[in-house]
Design a protein around this motif. Sequence first.
Motif, PDB file in Angstrom:
ATOM      1  N   LEU A 326      -2.610 -11.310 -16.200  1.00 43.68           N
ATOM      2  CA  LEU A 326      -1.405 -10.577 -15.802  1.00 43.68           C
ATOM      3  C   LEU A 326      -0.255 -10.742 -16.801  1.00 43.68           C
ATOM      4  N   ALA A 327      -0.183 -11.896 -17.455  1.00 41.81           N
ATOM      5  CA  ALA A 327       1.021 -12.220 -18.234  1.00 41.81           C
ATOM      6  C   ALA A 327       0.899 -12.003 -19.743  1.00 41.81           C
ATOM      7  N   THR A 328      -0.301 -11.944 -20.291  1.00 46.17           N
ATOM      8  CA  THR A 328      -0.448 -11.908 -21.751  1.00 46.17           C
ATOM      9  C   THR A 328       0.235 -10.703 -22.388  1.00 46.17           C
ATOM     10  N   VAL A 329      -0.057  -9.508 -21.915  1.00 48.18           N
ATOM     11  CA  VAL A 329       0.533  -8.306 -22.505  1.00 48.18           C
ATOM     12  C   VAL A 329       2.059  -8.295 -22.365  1.00 48.18           C
ATOM     13  N   PRO A 330       2.619  -8.572 -21.168  1.00 45.08           N
ATOM     14  CA  PRO A 330       4.089  -8.608 -21.073  1.00 45.08           C
ATOM     15  C   PRO A 330       4.737  -9.656 -21.977  1.00 45.08           C
ATOM     16  N   ILE A 331       4.152 -10.847 -22.055  1.00 44.07           N
ATOM     17  CA  ILE A 331       4.754 -11.898 -22.886  1.00 44.07           C
ATOM     18  C   ILE A 331       4.682 -11.536 -24.369  1.00 44.07           C
ATOM     19  N   LEU A 335       7.903 -10.725 -26.731  1.00 44.87           N
ATOM     20  CA  LEU A 335       8.142 -11.544 -27.920  1.00 44.87           C
ATOM     21  C   LEU A 335       8.305 -10.685 -29.173  1.00 44.87           C
ATOM     22  N   HIS A 336       7.624  -9.570 -29.203  1.00 48.12           N
ATOM     23  CA  HIS A 336       7.700  -8.672 -30.357  1.00 48.12           C
ATOM     24  C   HIS A 336       9.122  -8.152 -30.553  1.00 48.12           C
ATOM     25  N   GLN A 337       9.881  -8.037 -29.438  1.00 46.06           N
ATOM     26  CA  GLN A 337      11.232  -7.474 -29.489  1.00 46.06           C
ATOM     27  C   GLN A 337      12.340  -8.529 -29.495  1.00 46.06           C
ATOM     28  N   VAL A 338      11.962  -9.783 -29.237  1.00 43.32           N
ATOM     29  CA  VAL A 338      12.965 -10.839 -29.042  1.00 43.32           C
ATOM     30  C   VAL A 338      13.576 -11.281 -30.372  1.00 43.32           C
ATOM     31  N   THR A 339      14.888 -11.447 -30.373  1.00 48.26           N
ATOM     32  CA  THR A 339      15.577 -12.001 -31.542  1.00 48.26           C
ATOM     33  C   THR A 339      16.218 -13.351 -31.234  1.00 48.26           C
ATOM     34  N   ASN A 340      16.425 -13.631 -29.951  1.00 47.88           N
ATOM     35  CA  ASN A 340      17.027 -14.896 -29.527  1.00 47.88           C
ATOM     36  C   ASN A 340      15.952 -15.983 -29.496  1.00 47.88           C
ATOM     37  N   PRO A 341      16.077 -17.045 -30.295  1.00 50.77           N
ATOM     38  CA  PRO A 341      15.036 -18.088 -30.346  1.00 50.77           C
ATOM     39  C   PRO A 341      14.847 -18.827 -29.012  1.00 50.77           C
ATOM     40  N   PHE A 342      15.904 -18.922 -28.214  1.00 47.69           N
ATOM     41  CA  PHE A 342      15.793 -19.615 -26.932  1.00 47.69           C
ATOM     42  C   PHE A 342      14.945 -18.818 -25.939  1.00 47.69           C
ATOM     43  N   ILE A 343      15.105 -17.498 -25.966  1.00 49.34           N
ATOM     44  CA  ILE A 343      14.278 -16.650 -25.106  1.00 49.34           C
ATOM     45  C   ILE A 343      12.817 -16.713 -25.559  1.00 49.34           C
ATOM     46  N   ALA A 344      12.618 -16.693 -26.877  1.00 43.74           N
ATOM     47  CA  ALA A 344      11.252 -16.799 -27.414  1.00 43.74           C
ATOM     48  C   ALA A 344      10.620 -18.125 -26.999  1.00 43.74           C
ATOM     49  N   PHE A 345      11.398 -19.193 -27.093  1.00 42.02           N
ATOM     50  CA  PHE A 345      10.908 -20.512 -26.688  1.00 42.02           C
ATOM     51  C   PHE A 345      10.503 -20.515 -25.216  1.00 42.02           C
ATOM     52  N   PHE A 346      11.327 -19.944 -24.356  1.00 43.82           N
ATOM     53  CA  PHE A 346      11.031 -19.888 -22.926  1.00 43.82           C
ATOM     54  C   PHE A 346       9.737 -19.109 -22.661  1.00 43.82           C
ATOM     55  N   LEU A 347       9.575 -17.971 -23.324  1.00 44.08           N
ATOM     56  CA  LEU A 347       8.372 -17.152 -23.110  1.00 44.08           C
ATOM     57  C   LEU A 347       7.113 -17.879 -23.571  1.00 44.08           C
ATOM     58  N   LYS A 402      -3.396  -5.810 -36.643  1.00 45.49           N
ATOM     59  CA  LYS A 402      -2.032  -5.494 -37.086  1.00 45.49           C
ATOM     60  C   LYS A 402      -2.058  -4.692 -38.391  1.00 45.49           C
ATOM     61  N   SER A 403      -2.966  -5.062 -39.292  1.00 44.72           N
ATOM     62  CA  SER A 403      -3.015  -4.414 -40.605  1.00 44.72           C
ATOM     63  C   SER A 403      -3.403  -2.941 -40.528  1.00 44.72           C
ATOM     64  N   ILE A 404      -4.102  -2.563 -39.435  1.00 46.46           N
ATOM     65  CA  ILE A 404      -4.497  -1.152 -39.290  1.00 46.46           C
ATOM     66  C   ILE A 404      -3.642  -0.429 -38.250  1.00 46.46           C
ATOM     67  N   GLY A 405      -2.554  -1.091 -37.831  1.00 48.17           N
ATOM     68  CA  GLY A 405      -1.597  -0.436 -36.946  1.00 48.17           C
ATOM     69  C   GLY A 405      -1.903  -0.499 -35.470  1.00 48.17           C
ATOM     70  N   TYR A 406      -2.798  -1.409 -35.076  1.00 47.92           N
ATOM     71  CA  TYR A 406      -3.159  -1.523 -33.651  1.00 47.92           C
ATOM     72  C   TYR A 406      -2.908  -2.943 -33.142  1.00 47.92           C
ATOM     73  N   GLU A 407      -1.740  -3.474 -33.447  1.00 44.88           N
ATOM     74  CA  GLU A 407      -1.444  -4.862 -33.074  1.00 44.88           C
ATOM     75  C   GLU A 407      -1.541  -5.090 -31.576  1.00 44.88           C
ATOM     76  N   SER A 408      -1.082  -4.133 -30.775  1.00 42.08           N
ATOM     77  CA  SER A 408      -1.099  -4.310 -29.322  1.00 42.08           C
ATOM     78  C   SER A 408      -2.513  -4.388 -28.756  1.00 42.08           C
ATOM     79  N   ALA A 409      -3.490  -3.896 -29.520  1.00 41.74           N
ATOM     80  CA  ALA A 409      -4.878  -3.980 -29.054  1.00 41.74           C
ATOM     81  C   ALA A 409      -5.309  -5.433 -28.918  1.00 41.74           C
ATOM     82  N   PHE A 410      -4.717  -6.321 -29.743  1.00 43.62           N
ATOM     83  CA  PHE A 410      -5.059  -7.738 -29.646  1.00 43.62           C
ATOM     84  C   PHE A 410      -4.604  -8.311 -28.304  1.00 43.62           C
ATOM     85  N   PHE A 411      -3.433  -7.876 -27.826  1.00 46.83           N
ATOM     86  CA  PHE A 411      -2.945  -8.363 -26.534  1.00 46.83           C
ATOM     87  C   PHE A 411      -3.939  -8.016 -25.429  1.00 46.83           C
ATOM     88  N   TRP A 412      -4.460  -6.793 -25.510  1.00 48.72           N
ATOM     89  CA  TRP A 412      -5.414  -6.350 -24.482  1.00 48.72           C
ATOM     90  C   TRP A 412      -6.767  -7.048 -24.633  1.00 48.72           C
TER      91      TRP A 412
END
Length: 439
Positions: A326-331, A335-347, A402-412
């Motif tokens: 349930l949590a892998t894809v959302p996390i 993280l891909h969009q996070v710029t705050n290191p504290f939020i990244a640490f929490f996730l 990631k190199s072929i443009g399908y980075e999100s496929a790894f999450f799935w």
Amino acid sequence: MSTDASANASASVPHYTAAEKRHRIFSIVAASSGNLVEWFDFYVYAFSALYFAPAFFPKSDPTAQLLNTAGVFAAGFLMRPIGGWLFGRIADRKGRKISMVTSVAMMCGGSLLIACLPTYASIGAWAPFLLLVARLFQGLSVGGEYGTTATYMSEVALRGQRGFFSSFQYVTLIGGQLLAVLVVVVLQQLLSNDELKAWGWRIPFVIGALTAVVALYLRRSLTETVRADSLVNKEAGTIAGLFKHHKAAFFTVLGYTAGGSLIFYTFTVYMQKYLVNSAGMSIKTASGIMTFALFIYMCLQPLFGALSDRIGRRNNMLLFGALGALATVPIMSTLHQVTNPFIAFFLIILALAIVSFYTSISGIVKAEMFPPEVRALGVGLAYAVANAIFGGSAEYVALGLKSIGYESAFFWYVTVMMVIAFLVALRLPRQPSYLHDDH
């Protein structure tokens, strides 16, 4: 209280004298110390590679040098299944103690060889060849370390608290990685970059060899946990014996270890690169986040191990699979969009807490699936195969997609493996199994 936990509670729990408790806890410490040394020695190679790569692979391109050292690192990874089989066989036929002593001695030898190796400038192509030999020995050693240590610690742990005490295998496994990072960071402060490249890179390997000697001394004092009648069993430590009677248990362990290894390496080894390459953080910031995150993760292991003693191993594993799915894809997406290191640490801590449902009991949940005559082999081989295929490839699969443009496929991909882990965990027995009948 769960059905598993009720069964745990109803199982006969012996009364341990103070001396017996001290002895068993010392055995846990001695076994864990070797585990810490093994993982320190194995991972310090990766953290030191930047400095010794030119000494063994004298190409003008630094990337080519690092690729060569990474290839040697990967070769060590591929030796793990062989180590899982070899040391599992030794542990089931000759005893857990001799297997653990041999394993840490081999790791010590590998580290000492790397520390003393002449460079390419001195002996030419023999230098990278001998480096490869040393890493193959270390890969063989660490491949055998997991199964035998998991087996021994689960057998010697105080009954009723086996989840808690067995969790220290991952405390020391993570601790070995952290210690490797710490040693390199300290050397970076004490020595110049030129000194590190000239001779300073050898220091971590010398430290690894010396600490392995201490672990070897501690392990020589261990008491054997396997009974004599198990050692003389004609099927002890044999592949035939394992698959003849325990094929289902082997593939069950293989199934959830595949997902467990994949998500472990995703949120530990790969995560630093993900924060830099995908989230756009600086290397220094990402390193700081991961160092503190791994420390917290290490401290979580006994808590989740103790939880399994209360709610049962099966429920721990079901929570791991379900929450991971349930949590892998959302996390990962956040993280891909996070710029705050504290939020990244929490996730990342949230993700590692989910992984802790598995890693805290990784050894004992496997050991409980096999009888003593094939326990070390079953645990070690299933772990090593799944770890080499799914854990060892995690970073390459992620970067490749990631190199072929399908980075999100790894999450799935990770999510699908978590679903499989959940489904496989449904096959775990509700009743405590073999371990409760051993001693």
